[in-house]
Design a protein around this motif. Structure first.
Motif, PDB file in Angstrom:
ATOM      1  N   ALA A  48       0.892   7.655 126.815  1.00 24.08           N
ATOM      2  CA  ALA A  48       2.305   7.425 126.578  1.00 24.08           C
ATOM      3  C   ALA A  48       2.337   6.749 125.221  1.00 24.08           C
ATOM      4  O   ALA A  48       2.252   5.442 125.043  1.00 24.08           O
ATOM      5  CB  ALA A  48       2.686   6.293 127.652  1.00 24.08           C
ATOM      6  N   GLY A  77       5.346   4.675 124.897  1.00 17.89           N
ATOM      7  CA  GLY A  77       5.499   3.682 125.987  1.00 17.89           C
ATOM      8  C   GLY A  77       6.496   4.208 127.170  1.00 17.89           C
ATOM      9  O   GLY A  77       6.849   5.439 127.170  1.00 17.89           O
ATOM     10  N   LYS A  78       6.535   3.338 127.982  1.00 18.33           N
ATOM     11  CA  LYS A  78       7.573   3.576 129.065  1.00 18.33           C
ATOM     12  C   LYS A  78       8.991   3.356 128.938  1.00 18.33           C
ATOM     13  O   LYS A  78       9.388   2.435 128.228  1.00 18.33           O
ATOM     14  CB  LYS A  78       6.936   2.498 130.364  1.00 18.33           C
ATOM     15  CG  LYS A  78       7.631   2.768 131.562  1.00 18.33           C
ATOM     16  CD  LYS A  78       6.948   1.997 132.660  1.00 18.33           C
ATOM     17  CE  LYS A  78       7.709   2.013 133.957  1.00 18.33           C
ATOM     18  NZ  LYS A  78       7.029   1.027 135.076  1.00 18.33           N
ATOM     19  N   LEU A  79       9.880   4.241 129.297  1.00 11.73           N
ATOM     20  CA  LEU A  79      11.190   4.372 129.314  1.00 11.73           C
ATOM     21  C   LEU A  79      11.777   3.399 130.326  1.00 11.73           C
ATOM     22  O   LEU A  79      10.972   3.203 131.545  1.00 11.73           O
ATOM     23  CB  LEU A  79      11.922   5.552 129.442  1.00 11.73           C
ATOM     24  CG  LEU A  79      11.600   6.487 128.330  1.00 11.73           C
ATOM     25  CD1 LEU A  79      12.444   8.000 128.821  1.00 11.73           C
ATOM     26  CD2 LEU A  79      12.115   5.927 126.999  1.00 11.73           C
ATOM     27  N   SER A  80      12.782   2.577 129.890  1.00 16.23           N
ATOM     28  CA  SER A  80      13.453   1.784 130.945  1.00 16.23           C
ATOM     29  C   SER A  80      14.445   2.537 131.573  1.00 16.23           C
ATOM     30  O   SER A  80      15.122   3.562 130.881  1.00 16.23           O
ATOM     31  CB  SER A  80      13.962   0.524 130.176  1.00 16.23           C
ATOM     32  OG  SER A  80      14.629   0.714 129.281  1.00 16.23           O
ATOM     33  N   TYR A 117      17.916   7.081 132.483  1.00 11.59           N
ATOM     34  CA  TYR A 117      16.980   6.496 131.534  1.00 11.59           C
ATOM     35  C   TYR A 117      17.900   6.059 130.344  1.00 11.59           C
ATOM     36  O   TYR A 117      18.725   6.629 129.894  1.00 11.59           O
ATOM     37  CB  TYR A 117      16.085   7.690 131.256  1.00 11.59           C
ATOM     38  CG  TYR A 117      15.131   8.146 132.358  1.00 11.59           C
ATOM     39  CD1 TYR A 117      14.055   7.319 132.703  1.00 11.59           C
ATOM     40  CD2 TYR A 117      15.470   9.372 133.151  1.00 11.59           C
ATOM     41  CE1 TYR A 117      13.275   7.361 133.956  1.00 11.59           C
ATOM     42  CE2 TYR A 117      14.635   9.846 134.197  1.00 11.59           C
ATOM     43  CZ  TYR A 117      13.585   8.773 134.549  1.00 11.59           C
ATOM     44  OH  TYR A 117      12.906   9.281 135.608  1.00 11.59           O
ATOM     45  N   VAL A 176       8.804  13.817 127.331  1.00 14.74           N
ATOM     46  CA  VAL A 176       8.533  12.946 128.249  1.00 14.74           C
ATOM     47  C   VAL A 176       7.872  13.394 129.562  1.00 14.74           C
ATOM     48  O   VAL A 176       7.936  14.611 129.796  1.00 14.74           O
ATOM     49  CB  VAL A 176       9.665  12.189 128.829  1.00 14.74           C
ATOM     50  CG1 VAL A 176      10.566  11.394 127.771  1.00 14.74           C
ATOM     51  CG2 VAL A 176      10.691  13.169 129.490  1.00 14.74           C
ATOM     52  N   ILE A 181       7.266  12.255 133.495  1.00 19.94           N
ATOM     53  CA  ILE A 181       8.033  11.783 134.759  1.00 19.94           C
ATOM     54  C   ILE A 181       6.815  11.921 135.830  1.00 19.94           C
ATOM     55  O   ILE A 181       6.644  12.876 136.380  1.00 19.94           O
ATOM     56  CB  ILE A 181       9.461  12.379 134.997  1.00 19.94           C
ATOM     57  CG1 ILE A 181      10.191  12.003 134.000  1.00 19.94           C
ATOM     58  CG2 ILE A 181       9.821  11.233 136.080  1.00 19.94           C
ATOM     59  CD1 ILE A 181      11.637  12.526 133.994  1.00 19.94           C
ATOM     60  N   ASP A 182       6.569  10.650 136.372  1.00 17.44           N
ATOM     61  CA  ASP A 182       5.663  10.582 137.565  1.00 17.44           C
ATOM     62  C   ASP A 182       6.305   9.659 138.637  1.00 17.44           C
ATOM     63  O   ASP A 182       6.394   8.503 138.245  1.00 17.44           O
ATOM     64  CB  ASP A 182       4.172  10.324 137.106  1.00 17.44           C
ATOM     65  CG  ASP A 182       3.452  10.496 138.087  1.00 17.44           C
ATOM     66  OD1 ASP A 182       3.406  11.173 139.130  1.00 17.44           O
ATOM     67  OD2 ASP A 182       2.194   9.426 138.235  1.00 17.44           O
ATOM     68  N   GLN A 212       8.741   7.284 137.127  1.00 21.29           N
ATOM     69  CA  GLN A 212       8.358   6.481 136.080  1.00 21.29           C
ATOM     70  C   GLN A 212       8.153   7.448 134.819  1.00 21.29           C
ATOM     71  O   GLN A 212       7.577   8.307 134.853  1.00 21.29           O
ATOM     72  CB  GLN A 212       6.860   5.646 136.261  1.00 21.29           C
ATOM     73  CG  GLN A 212       6.982   4.839 137.538  1.00 21.29           C
ATOM     74  CD  GLN A 212       8.054   3.600 137.302  1.00 21.29           C
ATOM     75  OE1 GLN A 212       7.887   3.161 136.117  1.00 21.29           O
ATOM     76  NE2 GLN A 212       8.834   3.468 138.328  1.00 21.29           N
ATOM     77  N   CYS A 213       8.985   7.099 133.714  1.00 20.07           N
ATOM     78  CA  CYS A 213       9.171   7.847 132.737  1.00 20.07           C
ATOM     79  C   CYS A 213       8.376   7.405 131.377  1.00 20.07           C
ATOM     80  O   CYS A 213       8.452   6.205 131.173  1.00 20.07           O
ATOM     81  CB  CYS A 213      10.306   8.236 132.381  1.00 20.07           C
ATOM     82  SG  CYS A 213      10.820   9.610 131.024  1.00 20.07           S
ATOM     83  N   PHE A 214       7.466   8.309 130.846  1.00 24.46           N
ATOM     84  CA  PHE A 214       6.716   8.013 129.696  1.00 24.46           C
ATOM     85  C   PHE A 214       6.770   8.870 128.421  1.00 24.46           C
ATOM     86  O   PHE A 214       6.726  10.096 128.717  1.00 24.46           O
ATOM     87  CB  PHE A 214       5.257   7.972 129.810  1.00 24.46           C
ATOM     88  CG  PHE A 214       4.891   6.894 131.157  1.00 24.46           C
ATOM     89  CD1 PHE A 214       4.484   5.702 130.916  1.00 24.46           C
ATOM     90  CD2 PHE A 214       4.800   7.416 132.710  1.00 24.46           C
ATOM     91  CE1 PHE A 214       4.060   4.601 131.816  1.00 24.46           C
ATOM     92  CE2 PHE A 214       4.437   6.575 133.442  1.00 24.46           C
ATOM     93  CZ  PHE A 214       4.077   5.262 133.199  1.00 24.46           C
TER      94      PHE A 214
END
Length: 64
Positions: free
Chosen positions: A3, A6-9, A15, A50, A52-53, A56-58
């Protein structure tokens, strides 16, 4: 998982763009999984690749 940006909020179930901090059109769902999905921000016109798992999106890379 790589990532680089980083991680998306998530805000209000959507998103948040890492560039302008506005919500995007894409909804965040806990069961969503995707690889190499293009996330587009309608506010700043930025595109991000991105992964997505399980909701959770990175961010992997910025496209433009």
């Amino acid at each position: 998982m790589d990532a680089r940006y980083g991680k998306l909020s998530v805000r209000n179930g959507r998103y948040v763009c890492p560039n302008c901090k506005q919500t995007t059109n894409q909804k965040a769902d806990p069961e969503t999984e995707a690889r190499g999905l293009i996330l587009w921000c309608r506010s700043c016109k930025a595109e991000f690749s991105v992964n997505i798992d399980r909701g959770q999106c990175f961010v992997v890379s910025r496209c433009r």
